[in-house]
Write an enzyme that holds these catalytic residues in place. Structure first.
Site, PDB file in Angstrom:
ATOM      1  CE1 TYR A 153      39.985  41.568  38.131  1.00 44.94           C
ATOM      2  CE2 TYR A 153      37.728  41.949  37.278  1.00 44.94           C
ATOM      3  CZ  TYR A 153      38.407  41.571  38.363  1.00 44.94           C
ATOM      4  OH  TYR A 153      37.801  40.794  39.329  1.00 44.94           O
ATOM      5  CE  LYS A 157      39.962  37.229  39.588  1.00 41.90           C
ATOM      6  NZ  LYS A 157      40.607  36.925  41.184  1.00 41.90           N
TER       7      LYS A 157
HETATM    8  P1  NAD Z   1      40.209  44.727  46.419  1.00 44.61           P
HETATM    9  O1  NAD Z   1      40.885  45.559  45.408  1.00 44.61           O
HETATM   10  O2  NAD Z   1      39.093  45.508  47.329  1.00 44.61           O
HETATM   11  O3  NAD Z   1      41.297  43.976  47.319  1.00 44.61           O
HETATM   12  C1  NAD Z   1      42.212  43.356  46.929  1.00 44.61           C
HETATM   13  C2  NAD Z   1      43.345  42.891  47.760  1.00 44.61           C
HETATM   14  O4  NAD Z   1      44.371  42.369  47.256  1.00 44.61           O
HETATM   15  C3  NAD Z   1      43.869  44.333  48.468  1.00 44.61           C
HETATM   16  O5  NAD Z   1      43.969  44.206  49.907  1.00 44.61           O
HETATM   17  C4  NAD Z   1      45.399  44.484  47.931  1.00 44.61           C
HETATM   18  O6  NAD Z   1      46.242  45.080  48.887  1.00 44.61           O
HETATM   19  C5  NAD Z   1      45.599  43.044  47.862  1.00 44.61           C
HETATM   20  N1  NAD Z   1      46.911  42.387  46.834  1.00 44.61           N
HETATM   21  C6  NAD Z   1      46.719  43.021  45.659  1.00 44.61           C
HETATM   22  N2  NAD Z   1      47.999  42.690  45.105  1.00 44.61           N
HETATM   23  C7  NAD Z   1      48.537  41.775  45.718  1.00 44.61           C
HETATM   24  C8  NAD Z   1      49.801  40.894  45.937  1.00 44.61           C
HETATM   25  N3  NAD Z   1      50.540  40.899  44.793  1.00 44.61           N
HETATM   26  N4  NAD Z   1      50.092  40.482  46.880  1.00 44.61           N
HETATM   27  C9  NAD Z   1      49.245  40.477  48.086  1.00 44.61           C
HETATM   28  N5  NAD Z   1      48.092  41.210  47.978  1.00 44.61           N
HETATM   29  C10 NAD Z   1      47.818  41.782  46.958  1.00 44.61           C
HETATM   30  O7  NAD Z   1      39.430  43.607  45.749  1.00 44.61           O
HETATM   31  P2  NAD Z   1      38.116  42.879  46.043  1.00 44.61           P
HETATM   32  O8  NAD Z   1      36.898  43.878  45.376  1.00 44.61           O
HETATM   33  O9  NAD Z   1      37.975  42.715  47.426  1.00 44.61           O
HETATM   34  O10 NAD Z   1      38.309  41.644  45.165  1.00 44.61           O
HETATM   35  C11 NAD Z   1      38.793  40.216  46.051  1.00 44.61           C
HETATM   36  C12 NAD Z   1      38.766  39.184  45.044  1.00 44.61           C
HETATM   37  O11 NAD Z   1      37.484  38.813  44.509  1.00 44.61           O
HETATM   38  C13 NAD Z   1      39.477  39.488  43.748  1.00 44.61           C
HETATM   39  O12 NAD Z   1      40.326  38.289  43.382  1.00 44.61           O
HETATM   40  C14 NAD Z   1      38.488  39.867  42.432  1.00 44.61           C
HETATM   41  O13 NAD Z   1      38.732  39.529  41.175  1.00 44.61           O
HETATM   42  C15 NAD Z   1      37.208  38.950  43.095  1.00 44.61           C
HETATM   43  N6  NAD Z   1      35.787  39.384  42.716  1.00 44.61           N
HETATM   44  C16 NAD Z   1      35.507  40.616  43.203  1.00 44.61           C
HETATM   45  C17 NAD Z   1      34.269  40.957  42.827  1.00 44.61           C
HETATM   46  C18 NAD Z   1      33.873  42.572  43.234  1.00 44.61           C
HETATM   47  O14 NAD Z   1      32.702  42.818  42.963  1.00 44.61           O
HETATM   48  N7  NAD Z   1      34.488  43.023  44.120  1.00 44.61           N
HETATM   49  C19 NAD Z   1      33.201  40.272  42.236  1.00 44.61           C
HETATM   50  C20 NAD Z   1      33.707  38.831  41.910  1.00 44.61           C
HETATM   51  C21 NAD Z   1      35.138  38.593  42.226  1.00 44.61           C
END
Ligand code: NAD
Ligand code: TYD
Length: 345
Positions: A153, A157
């Site tokens: 993962y 990223k």
């Molecule tokens: P999540 O898994 O809850 O949501 C991801 C969303 O992306 C989902 O709605 C999914 O359907 C959509 N998705 C996945 N593949 C796709 C594709 N090929 N095309 C279109 N849509 C697609 O993730 P999250 O926790 O909301 O994280 C969102 C972003 O923030 C990510 O990029 C993650 O790396 C980043 N992030 C998350 C955290 C955390 O603590 N959750 C912290 C820092 C950064």
């Protein structure tokens, strides 16, 4: 101003959609989401009828669909949340992480180049910096900390981040990147630590803590992350990376115990299980740059944020009961069914 928000049916993306529609009543927000297992249309039901909102089901890797959408919407900015986001799943099946997180990012940026976008913002993570040792509490991730990833993962990223910076340098694409610490709050998918523990505790099920539970994460309430991205989008400097975090480090075991306390459940539910492969020990963000340059500070203290979050899961049972009644059961059985229990505690 029209903004394409990808991954807006997921945890942070949906909170960002709500934030932007509330803060900027004259903006048009176009949410693009593939609706993978992690995306839920029910999350967006309160904004579906908003005339400033449009939902499009599409895969960010689908070049034809994405270019068609840019042709229709002529967006001013893109904020890319769409990603495969769960470390444990990336250990089981890395490929889709590389496809969505890296190639999907490329497709979006190619569309941005073609249609001359004002800003492409990449939502990244502190996990690109790898981890910090537990015995050096003086160390924090700054924007200059070298990329040093541990999991498929975080590697995907990091690959995307490098590509974003390359598109800026090579093609002059106006990009920004935010690298945030662990978020928590409403609509957090139940496979992640905090919602999983709340939901299991409510059902008096075992609370599976990996290893001793001494790993440290730096928790930020999701709304504070959304405000940071909003600020970077409007006031950030093109080509720059901004770390986002609130100096709120906590050990996993302490989070789980706190959840037990909030729900009036016994700590005897805690079960130590086999550790995650390559498990990062500690994440800790130095948010000096975004504070100094953009004036951002977190507004929600952990004590309030966790209280609000627990209450949210108590009052939104429909949302998560529907999720955990489906394929989630198979996922849970696969990940936790045969997992070794450790004689700790
Ligand atoms: P999540 O898994 O809850 O949501 C991801 C969303 O992306 C989902 O709605 C999914 O359907 C959509 N998705 C996945 N593949 C796709 C594709 N090929 N095309 C279109 N849509 C697609 O993730 P999250 O926790 O909301 O994280 C969102 C972003 O923030 C990510 O990029 C993650 O790396 C980043 N992030 C998350 C955290 C955390 O603590 N959750 C912290 C820092 C950064
Ligand atoms: P997670 O929410 O998956 O976020 P990340 O791995 O991106 O930080 O996990 C947070 C921490 O909680 C991490 O150290 C792994 C641990 N964890 C458990 O101990 N048990 C669990 O069942 C889960 C899902 C996570």
């Amino acid at each position: 101003m029209t903004i394409i928000v990808t991954g807006g049916a997921g945890f942070i993306g949906s909170n960002f959609v709500f934030h932007m529609l509330e803060q900027y009543p004259d903006y048009r927000i176009v949410c693009v989401d593939k609706l993978t297992y992690a995306g839920n249309l029910s999350t967006l039901k309160t904004v579906m009828d908003n005339p400033n909102f449009r939902f499009v089901r599409a895969d960010i890797c689908d070049r034809a669909a994405i270019f068609q959408l840019f042709e229709e919407e002529k967006p001013d900015a893109v904020v890319n949340f769409a990603a495969e986001s769960h470390v444990d799943r990336s250990i089981e099946n890395p490929e889709v992480f590389l496809t969505t997180n890296i190639l999907g990012t490329q497709v979006l940026m190619d569309a941005c180049r073609k249609y001359g976008i004002g800003r492409y913002h990449q939502v990244s993570t502190d996990e690109v910096y790898g981890d910090l040792p537990l015995d050096r509490p003086d160390l924090f991730f700054t924007e200059d900390t070298p990329i040093h990833t541990s999991s498929p993962y975080s590697s995907s990223k990091a690959g995307a981040d490098l590509l974003v910076l390359a598109y800026h340098r090579t093609y002059g694409l106006p990009v920004t990147i935010s690298r945030c610490s662990n978020n928590y709050g409403p609509y957090h998918f139940p496979e992640k630590l905090i919602p999983l523990m709340i939901i299991n505790a409510l059902a008096d099920k075992p609370l599976p803590v990996y290893g001793e539970g001494l790993n440290v994460r730096d928790w930020l309430y999701v709304e504070d992350h959304c405000r940071a991205i909003d600020l970077i989008l409007h006031k950030g400097t093109v080509g720059e990376v901004y770390n986002v975090g609130g100096h709120n480090e906590m050990r996993n075991i302490d989070i789980v115990k706190l959840i037990c306390e909030k729900l009036g459940k016994p700590e005897s539910l805690i079960t130590h299980v086999a550790d995650r492969k390559g498990h990062d020990m500690r994440y800790a963000i130095d948010p000096t740059k975004i504070h100094r340059e953009l004036g951002w500070l977190p507004e929600t203290k952990f004590a309030d944020g966790i209280e609000k979050t627990v209450r949210w899961y108590l009052t939104h049972r429909d949302w998560w009961e529907e999720i955990i009644s489906g394929d989630y059961q198979k996922y849970y059985e696969k990940m936790y069914g045969d997992r070794e229990q450790l004689p700790i505690g």
